[in-house]
Write a protein that holds these residues in place. Structure first.
Motif, PDB file in Angstrom:
ATOM      1  N   TYR A   1      90.684   2.400  16.504  1.00  0.00           N
ATOM      2  CA  TYR A   1      90.776   1.351  15.484  1.00  0.00           C
ATOM      3  C   TYR A   1      92.210   0.818  15.395  1.00  0.00           C
ATOM      4  O   TYR A   1      92.437  -0.399  15.335  1.00  0.00           O
ATOM      5  N   VAL A   2      93.162   1.737  15.349  1.00  0.00           N
ATOM      6  CA  VAL A   2      94.569   1.337  15.242  1.00  0.00           C
ATOM      7  C   VAL A   2      94.967   0.491  16.448  1.00  0.00           C
ATOM      8  O   VAL A   2      95.634  -0.542  16.311  1.00  0.00           O
ATOM      9  N   TYR A   3      94.536   0.930  17.615  1.00  0.00           N
ATOM     10  CA  TYR A   3      94.847   0.178  18.836  1.00  0.00           C
ATOM     11  C   TYR A   3      94.248  -1.225  18.777  1.00  0.00           C
ATOM     12  O   TYR A   3      94.914  -2.219  19.088  1.00  0.00           O
ATOM     13  N   GLU A   4      92.996  -1.315  18.358  1.00  0.00           N
ATOM     14  CA  GLU A   4      92.296  -2.599  18.374  1.00  0.00           C
ATOM     15  C   GLU A   4      92.859  -3.581  17.352  1.00  0.00           C
ATOM     16  O   GLU A   4      93.050  -4.765  17.662  1.00  0.00           O
ATOM     17  N   VAL A   5      93.139  -3.104  16.131  1.00  0.00           N
ATOM     18  CA  VAL A   5      93.671  -4.036  15.124  1.00  0.00           C
ATOM     19  C   VAL A   5      95.100  -4.445  15.475  1.00  0.00           C
ATOM     20  O   VAL A   5      95.529  -5.564  15.165  1.00  0.00           O
ATOM     21  N   THR A   6      95.836  -3.543  16.118  1.00  0.00           N
ATOM     22  CA  THR A   6      97.187  -3.894  16.550  1.00  0.00           C
ATOM     23  C   THR A   6      97.141  -4.977  17.619  1.00  0.00           C
ATOM     24  O   THR A   6      97.977  -5.886  17.642  1.00  0.00           O
TER      25      THR A   6
ATOM     26  N   SER B   1      94.467  -7.144  18.206  1.00  0.00           N
ATOM     27  CA  SER B   1      93.747  -8.378  17.889  1.00  0.00           C
ATOM     28  C   SER B   1      94.119  -9.010  16.552  1.00  0.00           C
ATOM     29  O   SER B   1      94.055 -10.232  16.401  1.00  0.00           O
ATOM     30  N   ILE B   2      94.515  -8.194  15.563  1.00  0.00           N
ATOM     31  CA  ILE B   2      94.767  -8.734  14.221  1.00  0.00           C
ATOM     32  C   ILE B   2      96.254  -8.890  13.924  1.00  0.00           C
ATOM     33  O   ILE B   2      96.666  -9.852  13.274  1.00  0.00           O
TER      34      ILE B   2
ATOM     35  N   ILE C   1      93.978 -10.831   6.678  1.00  0.00           N
ATOM     36  CA  ILE C   1      93.211 -10.059   5.695  1.00  0.00           C
ATOM     37  C   ILE C   1      91.716 -10.225   5.939  1.00  0.00           C
ATOM     38  O   ILE C   1      90.953  -9.246   5.941  1.00  0.00           O
ATOM     39  N   GLU C   2      91.294 -11.454   6.140  1.00  0.00           N
ATOM     40  CA  GLU C   2      89.872 -11.723   6.361  1.00  0.00           C
ATOM     41  C   GLU C   2      89.378 -11.029   7.630  1.00  0.00           C
ATOM     42  O   GLU C   2      88.295 -10.424   7.643  1.00  0.00           O
ATOM     43  N   ALA C   3      90.180 -11.099   8.694  1.00  0.00           N
ATOM     44  CA  ALA C   3      89.777 -10.481   9.960  1.00  0.00           C
ATOM     45  C   ALA C   3      89.696  -8.967   9.831  1.00  0.00           C
ATOM     46  O   ALA C   3      88.763  -8.330  10.347  1.00  0.00           O
ATOM     47  N   LEU C   4      90.664  -8.380   9.127  1.00  0.00           N
ATOM     48  CA  LEU C   4      90.660  -6.924   8.968  1.00  0.00           C
ATOM     49  C   LEU C   4      89.485  -6.475   8.103  1.00  0.00           C
ATOM     50  O   LEU C   4      88.857  -5.444   8.378  1.00  0.00           O
TER      51      LEU C   4
END
Length: 529
Positions: A383-388, A390-391, A401-404
């Motif tokens: 999760y940390v890898y992906e949000v780092t 893509s978001i 905020i909306e994407a997360l």
């Protein structure tokens, strides 16, 4: 001595006579001269005079065999160095640190208090503080901290506050057994002792390990009691209480139910649920060793990988993991494969049992003798890898905020309508995880069906990883939510500037990504049953 008399004596150059008397062969004149210098030091001009003439001689007297001489010299130096960095530096340059630390073991309380004051004044300058720390100051302060004299206790606690400004010094204080007497001093009926002890606790609680240790020793309970008393509380007791909580976020969230945007969740944070003030929060290690029960699951945040191929740090570039590799999802998927051809029913059942055993991570470690680590969470690492990836690159905060929010909802079972919430089945899912992990502690990444408090915690943990400011608020009956602040640029301030940012609640349940203005009807429906 009155101010006008000190001014007159200075004009008569009495300081030169006093310096001469410091070199007298008998102890009486030395003591008298030291006491006179102490009195004259309240005159700023006299204080400056003794910088080059007087301080070196006083430092020499600190090595006297006569305890009374040493006490008088220490008193003079205490007054000369107070609010005067130049004189404090002069005392250090005259090799005053070593004899001052030696005096801390003196049998004369006045000498100890004066020496502690000089060391405190010196420690206001970082180079001198470093030098003092190298002289084993923490060990030398153990005696004064255990003294029965309130003045000595107060001065010793203040010296701790001045010298325990870095991790190494605090660790040395802990190893010397200095935390326990500091906590005991919080019980003092003396206002100054209590104030300086609170100050020292506030300084020492500057890192999480020390804060947790202070809480274990009961400092938080004592400070809470002090702060409830109008007469006993002080600004340092309030600051120390807040510092302890802010460096022990697991306890803060359990007690207060609120983490601000500046409270950054780090690896090892766990949400035990609400506890009453005064109730002890068990350490994570102890909770991990407990058998699963019908109590509320303890939610763990841990992005540290169990091997060298993890994705724990958002600042490090790592190869993108293969889909489902080393994750709880892939392990559960392996168990759902159909029966293998050519094998009997008993053999298939045996293989299935072996797979289930292999799928269960060893949360409590194989041996209590080995170094213990919190349970790993491969999915949360992903999760940390992906949000780092893509978001984090999104430049608009609102869009981030909306994407997360949508990402969190997707990982926790997707969008849920209010009508279908009772049939969501999250409780059974959590029970199955407890049974699978053989523990009440569940790493957040294992949860695939989460409601308000699971999703809000995951949102906060991931937001903190990518530097997206948000708070975490605990409500009633399993409710929790995240609050964010956003500028409404359509509403200009009275002077044409931007208005104060507005607070919004992030919907991660019903309409993931929606932002509900705080105190609006929609926000209240989200927060309350």
């Amino acid at each position: 001595m009155k101010a006008e008399n000190r001014k007159l004596f200075h004009e008569l150059e009495v300081e030169k006579c006093l310096v001469t008397l410091l070199g007298s062969e008998s102890d009486g004149p030395k003591i008298a001269a030291s006491q006179a210098i102490s009195a004259m030091s309240e005159n700023s001009s006299s204080k400056d005079f003794f910088n080059t003439q007087g301080i070196p001689q006083l430092v020499q007297l600190l090595r006297s065999d006569n305890e009374e001489v040493r006490e008088a010299a220490a008193l003079a130096l205490a007054n000369l160095t107070t609010c005067n960095p130049v004189n404090a530096n002069a005392a250090a340059e005259a090799d005053g640190i070593d004899p001052l630390i030696s005096i801390l073991s003196s049998k004369r309380d006045g000498a100890v208090a004066n020496a502690a004051t000089v060391l405190t004044n010196m420690a206001m300058q970082e180079p001198l503080r470093t030098s003092i720390q190298s002289h084993d100051i923490m060990h030398a302060l153990m005696g004064p901290l255990h003294s029965d004299n309130p003045v000595v206790q107060s001065k010793a606690a203040l010296t701790v506050a001045a010298t325990a400004c870095d991790v190494e010094a605090r660790a040395e204080l802990k190893n010397c057994g200095g935390l326990e007497p500091l906590v005991e001093l919080l019980y003092s009926k003396n206002d100054e002792v209590r104030r300086h002890a609170s100050w020292a606790v506030m300084v020492c609680a500057g890192d999480e390990l020390m804060a947790v240790e202070f809480c274990r020793l009961g400092a938080l309970d004592i400070l809470e009691e002090i702060n409830l008393s109008v007469r006993r509380k002080n600004k340092f007791s309030e600051a120390a209480y807040n510092k302890l909580l802010n460096n022990n976020l697991s306890l803060k969230y359990s007690q207060i139910g609120y983490l601000s945007s500046s409270n950054i969740i780090s690896d090892g944070f766990y949400d035990y649920g609400r506890i009453n003030p005064g109730t002890k929060l068990l350490p994570l290690k102890e909770l991990c060793f407990q058998e699963p029960s019908d109590q509320r699951a303890v939610l763990l945040i841990n992005s540290k990988a169990s091997d060298n191929a993890g994705f724990g740090s958002p600042t490090e570039e790592k190869a993108e993991p293969a889909s489902g590799r080393n994750t709880a999802a892939s392990r559960s998927a392996a168990k759902e494969k159909g029966p293998r051809k050519g094998r009997g029913k008993k053999e298939e059942e045996k293989l299935k049992e072996e797979e289930e055993i292999l799928a269960v991570p060893k949360l409590t470690g194989e041996s209590s003798d080995k170094e213990w680590f919190p349970p790993s969470d491969p999915d949360f690492c992903v999760y940390v890898y992906e949000v780092t990836k893509s978001i984090l690159p999104i430049t608009n905060i609102k869009e981030q905020i909306e994407a997360l929010a949508k990402y969190v909802a997707e990982k926790m079972g997707g969008k849920i309508s209010k009508e279908k919430l009772p049939d969501f089945g999250w409780e059974l899912h959590i029970s199955e995880l407890k049974f699978q992990l053989k523990s009440n502690v569940i790493p957040i990444g294992y949860i695939k069906k989460g409601i308000f408090y699971h999703r809000a915690l995951l949102f906060k943990a991931l937001a903190d990883k990518i530097g997206l400011g948000c708070s975490l608020v605990r409500g009633e009956y399993g409710r929790a939510w995240n609050e964010v602040k956003l500028q409404n640029e359509s509403r200009k301030g009275a002077t044409g500037g931007l208005p104060q940012p507005e607070v919004y609640i992030v919907d991660v349940m019903f309409h993931p990504g929606s932002l509900l203005r705080l105190q609006s009807r929609e926000a209240d429906l989200y927060r309350f049953l």
